[in-house]
Design an enzyme around this catalytic site. Structure first.
Site, mmCIF file in Angstrom:
data_model
loop_
_atom_site.group_PDB
_atom_site.id
_atom_site.type_symbol
_atom_site.label_atom_id
_atom_site.label_comp_id
_atom_site.label_asym_id
_atom_site.label_seq_id
_atom_site.Cartn_x
_atom_site.Cartn_y
_atom_site.Cartn_z
ATOM 1 N N CYS A 289 -6.196 -6.053 -7.224
ATOM 2 C CA CYS A 289 -6.014 -5.539 -5.943
ATOM 3 C C CYS A 289 -5.461 -6.559 -4.819
ATOM 4 O O CYS A 289 -4.848 -6.035 -3.709
ATOM 5 C CB CYS A 289 -7.412 -4.836 -5.286
ATOM 6 N N HIS A 290 -5.657 -7.910 -5.217
ATOM 7 C CA HIS A 290 -4.958 -8.936 -4.366
ATOM 8 C C HIS A 290 -3.511 -8.987 -4.390
ATOM 9 O O HIS A 290 -2.822 -9.198 -3.433
ATOM 10 C CB HIS A 290 -5.416 -10.326 -4.881
ATOM 11 N N ASN B 27 -12.377 -1.501 -5.084
ATOM 12 C CA ASN B 27 -12.010 -1.529 -6.371
ATOM 13 C C ASN B 27 -13.352 -2.593 -7.091
ATOM 14 O O ASN B 27 -13.728 -3.560 -6.598
ATOM 15 C CB ASN B 27 -10.862 -2.787 -6.580
ATOM 16 N N TYR C 31 0.909 -1.073 -0.266
ATOM 17 C CA TYR C 31 -0.239 0.014 0.023
ATOM 18 C C TYR C 31 0.922 1.336 0.042
ATOM 19 O O TYR C 31 0.769 2.092 -0.637
ATOM 20 C CB TYR C 31 -1.064 0.019 1.260
ATOM 21 N N GLU D 278 -0.429 -17.622 -7.810
ATOM 22 C CA GLU D 278 0.381 -16.948 -8.762
ATOM 23 C C GLU D 278 1.864 -17.375 -8.406
ATOM 24 O O GLU D 278 2.739 -17.023 -9.417
ATOM 25 C CB GLU D 278 0.102 -15.369 -8.832
#
Length: 127
Positions: free
Chosen positions: A97-98, A89, A68, A125
């Site tokens: 946003c994750h 979002n 952030y 990911e």
């Protein structure tokens, strides 16, 4: 529209995506299966602070994160403000946003499944 993935439900405002619902669902399913790393879905970004944060999140590559604070520095604002915008979002997953985390933890995640879903997305990911 509600999109199911990895044991959670994500609300996606399909009205901001210039594609049929079926295409959105297909691309999200391919992402969840590990067969897609980027979305080919045109998103209308709101003309407000949330839109500014979305524009900063969009290019974060698959498998990487930013804090952030990183985005706050880029946008000349506070990390808390960035976190709040991430929580608003309207097209999570498509605008990732994750991939935005706290300097000390995963931070929050507004989708059903919360931080546990965020952790599963990041683990997907990391493969």
């Amino acid at each position: 529209m509600h999109v199911e993935l990895l044991g959670g439900t994500v609300d996606v405002d399909a009205g901001l995506i210039d594609a049929p619902d079926g295409e959105i669902r297909e691309q999200v399913a391919a992402y969840a299966a590990g067969d897609r790393r980027e979305f080919d879905l045109p998103v209308a970004v709101p003309d407000d602070f949330t839109g500014d944060v979305m524009a900063a999140m969009a290019p974060i590559p698959y498998g990487e994160t930013r804090t952030y604070g990183d985005l706050a520095t880029e946008l000349d604002t506070a990390p808390v403000a960035v976190g709040q915008a991430c929580g608003h979002n309207p097209v999570p997953i498509v605008v990732p946003c994750h991939r935005v985390v706290s300097a000390a933890s995963l931070g929050g995640y507004s989708a059903a499944g919360g931080v546990e879903l965020k952790a599963r997305l990041l683990a997907l990911e990391a493969r």
